[in-house]
Design a protein around this motif. Structure first.
Motif, short mmCIF file in Angstrom:
data_model
loop_
_atom_site.label_atom_id
_atom_site.label_comp_id
_atom_site.label_asym_id
_atom_site.label_seq_id
_atom_site.Cartn_x
_atom_site.Cartn_y
_atom_site.Cartn_z
N GLY A 34 0.79 -1.23 0.00
CA GLY A 34 0.00 0.00 0.00
C GLY A 34 0.82 1.27 0.00
O GLY A 34 0.27 2.36 0.20
N LYS A 35 2.11 1.18 -0.26
CA LYS A 35 2.97 2.36 -0.37
C LYS A 35 3.16 2.71 -1.85
O LYS A 35 3.03 1.87 -2.73
CB LYS A 35 4.34 2.08 0.28
N LEU A 36 3.51 3.96 -2.09
CA LEU A 36 3.72 4.43 -3.46
C LEU A 36 4.92 3.72 -4.09
O LEU A 36 5.99 3.61 -3.48
CB LEU A 36 3.97 5.94 -3.46
N ALA A 37 4.75 3.25 -5.31
CA ALA A 37 5.87 2.67 -6.06
C ALA A 37 6.77 3.81 -6.54
O ALA A 37 6.29 4.79 -7.11
CB ALA A 37 5.35 1.87 -7.24
N MET A 104 -7.90 8.94 -3.79
CA MET A 104 -6.95 9.44 -2.80
C MET A 104 -5.77 8.49 -2.73
O MET A 104 -5.92 7.28 -2.83
CB MET A 104 -7.63 9.60 -1.43
N PRO A 105 -4.56 9.04 -2.57
CA PRO A 105 -3.36 8.23 -2.77
C PRO A 105 -3.11 7.18 -1.72
O PRO A 105 -3.67 7.21 -0.62
CB PRO A 105 -2.25 9.28 -2.78
N CYS A 106 -2.24 6.27 -2.09
CA CYS A 106 -1.74 5.25 -1.18
C CYS A 106 -0.77 5.90 -0.20
O CYS A 106 -0.64 7.13 -0.16
CB CYS A 106 -1.06 4.13 -1.98
N CYS A 188 -5.45 8.38 3.62
CA CYS A 188 -4.31 8.04 4.47
C CYS A 188 -3.73 9.33 5.04
O CYS A 188 -3.56 10.32 4.32
CB CYS A 188 -3.26 7.29 3.65
N SER A 189 -3.42 9.32 6.33
CA SER A 189 -2.94 10.54 6.98
C SER A 189 -1.64 11.07 6.37
O SER A 189 -1.31 12.25 6.53
CB SER A 189 -2.75 10.30 8.48
N SER A 190 -0.89 10.21 5.65
CA SER A 190 0.35 10.69 5.02
C SER A 190 0.07 11.79 4.00
O SER A 190 0.94 12.61 3.71
CB SER A 190 1.10 9.52 4.35
N PHE A 191 -1.14 11.83 3.46
CA PHE A 191 -1.48 12.83 2.45
C PHE A 191 -1.53 14.24 3.03
O PHE A 191 -1.23 15.22 2.32
CB PHE A 191 -2.83 12.49 1.80
N VAL A 192 -1.94 14.37 4.28
CA VAL A 192 -2.13 15.71 4.86
C VAL A 192 -1.08 16.04 5.91
O VAL A 192 -1.22 17.01 6.64
CB VAL A 192 -3.55 15.86 5.48
N VAL A 445 -6.18 2.55 3.84
CA VAL A 445 -5.15 1.86 3.06
C VAL A 445 -5.47 0.37 2.95
O VAL A 445 -5.32 -0.23 1.87
CB VAL A 445 -3.75 2.09 3.66
N GLY A 446 -5.96 -0.23 4.04
CA GLY A 446 -6.32 -1.64 3.99
C GLY A 446 -7.42 -1.90 2.97
O GLY A 446 -7.34 -2.86 2.19
N PHE A 447 -8.43 -1.05 2.96
CA PHE A 447 -9.53 -1.20 2.00
C PHE A 447 -9.04 -1.00 0.57
O PHE A 447 -9.29 -1.83 -0.32
CB PHE A 447 -10.64 -0.18 2.31
N ALA A 448 -8.35 0.11 0.32
CA ALA A 448 -7.94 0.43 -1.06
C ALA A 448 -6.92 -0.59 -1.57
O ALA A 448 -6.93 -0.94 -2.75
CB ALA A 448 -7.36 1.84 -1.12
N ARG A 449 -6.07 -1.09 -0.70
CA ARG A 449 -5.10 -2.11 -1.10
C ARG A 449 -5.83 -3.38 -1.53
O ARG A 449 -5.50 -3.99 -2.55
CB ARG A 449 -4.14 -2.39 0.05
N ALA A 450 -6.83 -3.78 -0.74
CA ALA A 450 -7.60 -4.99 -1.07
C ALA A 450 -8.36 -4.82 -2.39
O ALA A 450 -8.38 -5.73 -3.22
CB ALA A 450 -8.57 -5.32 0.07
#
Length: 519
Positions: A34-37, A104-106, A188-192, A445-450
């Motif tokens: 779930g992290k950005l490539a 919304m991003p990973c 994901c809180s990393s976005f803000v 992230v868990g939802f979007a990754r799945a």
């Protein structure tokens, strides 16, 4: 309604069947966790500069998949599906990356380590990268990792003035699309990180959300800036719109002058120090568009040859759809855009432009909130009441489209939208929060990754022939050759190219009368 019905009755089936559409779909490449490539654009996908269907948007990690122009919704989606199939197969051959299913991003790294799109050593390729560097300085790189789907639409015989009337009505009623199709109520809180926001914490992980949010992507956390907030662009006609953009493209902006064109080491910071570097930096929910000639500025093309089609830009990726959007949604958009074209469209005013921005932000953050009111001509009106009024007006248009096409699918799309409006738990934004809660411990992230993995596996499972593979491999190889040819043909120093491209003279001159065109 009477004038709308008269205009609808005047449309022939042949003209309705002449409707054309195309899609541009952005998606981040993500790692399995779930992290950005952070890898380069895969070589198997060809050149991001010249490939007709597979490129990148802001970041090297952000794919953009593009269709051609299509007569039918089915053929448009079929082509986008095919482009997806080749893309995920190419990703599989080089590792375990997948396309992120959410707007919304990973999980994002630090701002400065988000990689900018790279397009080779040609002047045009370098300009694309420098432009993206400028966006990073102006808005931050995280803000540029949001993804969406753009819908390009035209109808034969529509003039530039009629397209602008359509755009005005679209902006007035855009809240309905955010409500019905918004699918980004959490992130994901990393976005803000390091930014002020009004989001609430959800669960014990790094998820933030708005309980009744529809599309955080289109709200205050999206592509916004203090500089662009000063723009009150009018859509009352081509000349007024062009003049607004011309001003923004030529007006120095002190904060961007402080950044400068180049840093002390000589590397480029941005293409220009004006309020907008180029036309595409102006972010709106919808744009008037024209196919441009090589090297031509988009504003010049509009001024010279008029509006050819419009680009709808507010659609979120639907994480429950394998390619981010489905046929009922496209058919609804066709009906909605026809409604915008056929309805009375009075000129906009500065007061209305402010009102529309208020409605957009309110709907994005709280669109499913029971009893929520928006502003309409200075009066407070319930969102749900206004939405239902529009949907009722859409039905005769849907029936006319169905009659022209020998189907019932447009009426079905409007009926489905009405059902979702009356049962808001069925809206995509509500379904995202439900799925997060039921199956992923309230983790975005868990939802979007799945969902991304499900989508990836689904696309890999679809039939794929050796002929299709060979055709896409040939397309990728040709795009690489085309990029090399562009690079070999360059003779002008980049700084001269930059100065010439950003010259006000390249923006075209005001026209006495907007040009009428056939879409």
């Amino acid at each position: 309604m009477t004038s709308l019905n008269h205009r609808l009755d005047a449309l022939t089936g042949e003209r309705l069947r002449g409707m054309r559409r195309g899609l541009e779909k952005e998606s981040l490449r993500s790692q399995p966790d779930g992290k950005l490539a952070l890898t380069p654009h895969p070589a198997a996908l060809g050149s991001a500069l010249t490939h007709p269907h597979i490129t990148t948007d802001y970041s090297e990690s952000q794919l953009e998949l593009i269709t051609g122009v299509h007569e039918s919704v089915e053929s448009c989606l079929a082509e986008l599906t095919e482009v997806h199939q080749y893309t995920v197969r190419s990703l599989r051959t080089v590792g375990d990356e997948m396309m992120w299913a959410s707007s919304m991003p990973c999980g994002l790294p630090t701002d400065e380590t988000i990689p900018l799109g790279r397009y080779g050593s040609s002047n045009v390729g370098r300009a694309k990268s420098v432009y993206r560097m400028g966006l990073g300085h102006r808005y931050g790189r995280r803000m540029q990792t949001i993804s969406g789907i753009h819908y390009n639409w035209s109808l034969p015989g529509v003039t530039s003035d009629e397209y602008f009337a359509t755009i005005r009505n679209f902006r007035r009623h855009a809240f309905l699309l955010l409500t019905l199709f918004g699918a980004s109520p959490a992130l994901c809180s990393s976005f803000v990180e390091g930014r002020e926001h009004e989001l609430q914490k959800l669960g014990n992980g790094g998820t933030l959300y708005m309980p009744h949010g529809t599309s955080l992507r289109m709200g205050r956390l999206g592509y916004q800036s203090e500089a662009q907030a000063t723009l009150a662009v009018s859509y009352n006609g081509l000349e007024g719109y062009a003049a607004s953009l011309h001003d923004a493209l030529t007006r120095p902006w002190p904060a961007y002058e402080a950044v400068g064109i180049r840093n002390p080491g000589g590397d480029y910071n941005q293409l220009a120090t004006t309020l907008l570097q180029i036309e595409n930096e102006f972010y709106g929910t919808i744009r008037p568009k024209r196919v441009i000639y090589p090297g031509e500025r988009p504003l010049h093309a509009l001024r010279e040859r008029g509006v050819e089609y419009i680009e709808v830009r507010l659609m979120d990726l639907n994480p429950f759809e394998p390619i981010g959007i489905g046929a009922p949604t496209l058919r609804f958009l066709d009906v909605f855009l026809m409604h915008c074209l056929l309805s009375e469209s009075p000129p906009d005013t500065p007061a209305e432009i402010r009102e529309l921005a208020h409605n957009q932000h309110l709907t994005a953050a709280r669109g499913r909130e029971p009893g929520l009111n928006l502003m309409r001509e200075g009066q407070s009106v319930p969102l749900m009441q206004w939405a239902e009024e529009i949907l009722i007006e859409l039905m005769p248009i849907a029936e006319s489209l169905d009659q022209a096409n020998g189907s019932i699918e447009h009426a079905s799309a409007v009926a489905l939208a009405m059902a979702h409006l009356k049962s808001p738990e069925l809206l995509p934004s509500a379904r995202v929060l439900q799925a997060m809660h039921a199956h992923h411990g309230d983790s975005f992230v868990g939802f979007a990754r799945a969902q991304s993995l499900l989508t990836h596996q689904h696309l890999l499972s679809l039939d794929w022939s050796a002929k299709q593979q060979a055709r896409f491999e040939a397309m990728a190889a040709k795009s690489v050759e085309d990029q090399r040819a562009i690079e070999a043909a360059d003779s002008m120093p980049f700084e001269i190219y930059r100065q010439e491209y950003t010259s006000p003279a390249r923006l075209g001159r005001p026209q006495a009368q907007p040009t009428a065109v056939t879409a």
